[in-house]
Write a protein that holds these residues in place. Structure first.
Motif, PDB file in Angstrom:
ATOM      1  N   ARG A 142       0.562  -3.547   3.505  1.00 56.91           N
ATOM      2  CA  ARG A 142       0.739  -2.393   3.041  1.00 56.91           C
ATOM      3  C   ARG A 142       1.691  -2.333   1.807  1.00 56.91           C
ATOM      4  NH1 ARG A 142       2.190   2.572   6.536  1.00 56.91           N
ATOM      5  NH2 ARG A 142       0.324   2.927   7.086  1.00 56.91           N
ATOM      6  N   ASP A 145       0.679  -3.986  -1.157  1.00 53.71           N
ATOM      7  CA  ASP A 145      -0.522  -2.518  -1.584  1.00 53.71           C
ATOM      8  C   ASP A 145       0.844  -1.435  -2.743  1.00 53.71           C
ATOM      9  OD1 ASP A 145      -3.137  -1.920  -2.535  1.00 53.71           O
ATOM     10  OD2 ASP A 145      -2.408   0.355  -0.942  1.00 53.71           O
ATOM     11  N   ASP A 146       1.793  -1.373  -1.935  1.00 54.09           N
ATOM     12  CA  ASP A 146       2.752  -0.601  -2.328  1.00 54.09           C
ATOM     13  C   ASP A 146       3.395  -1.278  -3.666  1.00 54.09           C
ATOM     14  OD1 ASP A 146       1.701   1.646  -0.476  1.00 54.09           O
ATOM     15  OD2 ASP A 146       3.966   0.800   0.386  1.00 54.09           O
ATOM     16  N   THR A 149       0.875  -0.721  -6.520  1.00 53.11           N
ATOM     17  CA  THR A 149       0.436   0.345  -6.652  1.00 53.11           C
ATOM     18  C   THR A 149       0.974   0.770  -8.132  1.00 53.11           C
ATOM     19  OG1 THR A 149      -0.467   1.245  -4.496  1.00 53.11           O
ATOM     20  CG2 THR A 149       0.013   3.149  -6.104  1.00 53.11           C
TER      21      THR A 149
END
Ligand code: FES
Lengths: 214, 223
Positions: A142, A145-146, A149
């Motif tokens: 995560r 992914d953050d 992003t």
């Protein structure tokens, strides 16, 4: 032995990181296959004398007394980049980019270790708390992914800077192999996109568990 | 196919690049979302008719999707057209994947759950949007929506069954499409109007996820 030798286990993601960089740099080398599972060959002499931690990968470079012996994927990546990548694309000299690559390399060896253990638990029945390791791996993915992003919203496609670096190679295997320990890629759209970019790096090679589509 | 009929979001259109696929879930049911190279998106049951492996693990070839395991290829109509182990076989029409009605709107791929004859169009009109991100939240959809309403001021609840909210958040109008992924998981698909500060909205969404997962009402699931 002379020249560059990688003590390698095909199914180990740390060894795979090194194979990815060697392929991208086109550095001639020998691969010495180690029976890590089930043999545990790296935990006994003679390999144990090269690396008292009893882990892979191990890299030897040079001959005789001048031979460089290194353990741990991230250290090996850094050495290879300084030694064989004259343009310093993979480990940039520029202070900010250097710091960021080191930060993600640390993350890869520390925070993604849970993913390594979760995978060994699933594939090789290593005795660890598989559920706890899987949860920790999800938290690490995560974070990645953050980050990606935000990078995408800034118009960037790599973890650091404008091209692929050691950060991408060090982070790639655990995520790409996460289905081995039952973490699907569905919850990480930015990493899916990034993974496709990594696959397009010239010299990219796969390993068992990372399908070759072509 | 699932508990409540209606349109549900399954991905940001921008995240499914031509020639790629992903798995996702709706009420726990596994779906494959893929886009062929001509740009059309498809939402199917994520199950290969051969041995039931997930099609989302496979790969898109032109306007077909191929299963990773034994290479069976399915055309855009869901029909199996090629079986590598029997290259000369004219594959019977009965070998096909279940497809669902899907559409793209607001930069989001939607799937219709229920009898497709009554599907109509997904909520939200034809407004032009920019993608921000999809966000997985470890909390049920109901408590997520309830908490969302507390966090931001609701501008419009678009669509009768409410999978699309329009909120005023961090000074920007933000669309949030709510995907009930599993019993304890929700995916929020966030898009904004062109010209909005997407970085700011993305950070707002990250903070929101933190709040949503800290809600005492959720039933004890960790990340
Ligand atoms: S399971 Fe899909 S081709 Fe065999």
């Amino acid at each position: 032995m002379t020249g560059l030798v990688l003590h390698d286990f095909e199914l180990d993601e740390g060894c795979y990181k090194v194979r990815l960089l060697l392929a991208a740099l086109h550095v001639p080398h020998l691969r010495s296959a180690v029976n890590m599972v089930p043999g545990g060959e790296q935990t006994r002499p003679p390999l144990l004398l090269l690396n008292p931690l009893g882990t892979l990968p191990i890299l030897e470079d040079g001959a005789g007394d001048d031979t460089v012996v290194l353990r741990d994927a991230e250290a090996i990546l850094a050495y290879l980049a300084v030694r064989y990548d004259a343009a310093r694309r993979w480990l940039p000299d520029e202070p900010k980019a250097f710091g960021q690559v080191m930060m993600w390399m640390t993350f890869a060896s520390r925070d993604l270790h849970a993913a390594v253990l979760a995978r060994r638990h699933a594939m090789f029945e290593e005795i660890v708390d598989g559920a706890a390791m899987t949860s920790a791996a999800r938290r690490a993915f995560r974070v990645m992914d953050d980050h990606m992003t935000m990078r995408r919203l800034d118009g960037d496609v790599w973890f650091v800077g404008k091209g692929p670096t050691l950060a991408d190679l060090a982070l790639f295997p655990s995520f790409a192999l996460s289905r081995d320990f039952s973490i699907d890629h569905e919850a990480y759209p930015a990493l899916r996109r990034w993974m496709r970019r990594v696959r397009s790096i010239p010299g990219f090679t796969t390993m068992p568990g990372i399908p070759d589509y072509h | 196919m699932m508990s409540e009929d209606g349109w549900y979001p399954v991905a940001l259109a921008d995240d499914i690049e031509p020639g790629t696929s992903t798995g996702t879930r709706l009420f726990g049911r596994e779906l494959v979302v893929w886009r062929d190279i001509t740009g059309h998106s498809h939402v199917w049951e994520d199950r290969c008719p051969h041995r039931g492996m997930r099609l989302s693990f496979g790969f898109v070839r032109g306007s077909s999707i191929a299963c990773l395991y034994h290479g069976w290829q399915f055309d855009a109509g869901g029909r199996c057209r090629y079986i590598p182990a029997h290259p000369k076989l004219d594959v019977p029409a009965s070998i096909a994947v279940e497809r669902f009605a899907s559409a793209e709107r607001l930069g989001i791929i939607w799937v219709f759950s229920g009898d497709p004859s009554g599907a109509g169009t997904p909520p939200g009109g034809n407004a032009e949007t920019m993608p921000v991100r999809s966000l997985s939240v470890n909390a049920p959809a109901i408590s997520t929506v309830a908490a969302l309403m507390k966090e931001a001021s609701l501008l419009v609840e678009a669509g009768a069954s409410g999978p699309l909210l329009m909120l005023q958040a961090c000074g920007e109008p933000v669309y949030i499409a709510v995907q009930p992924t599993g019993a304890q998981e929700t995916t929020l698909h966030v898009v904004v109007e062109p010209g909005s500060d997407r970085q700011k909205v993305s950070l707002w969404a990250e903070a929101l996820r933190h709040t949503l997962e800290a809600e005492p009402t959720r039933s004890g699931v960790t990340a």
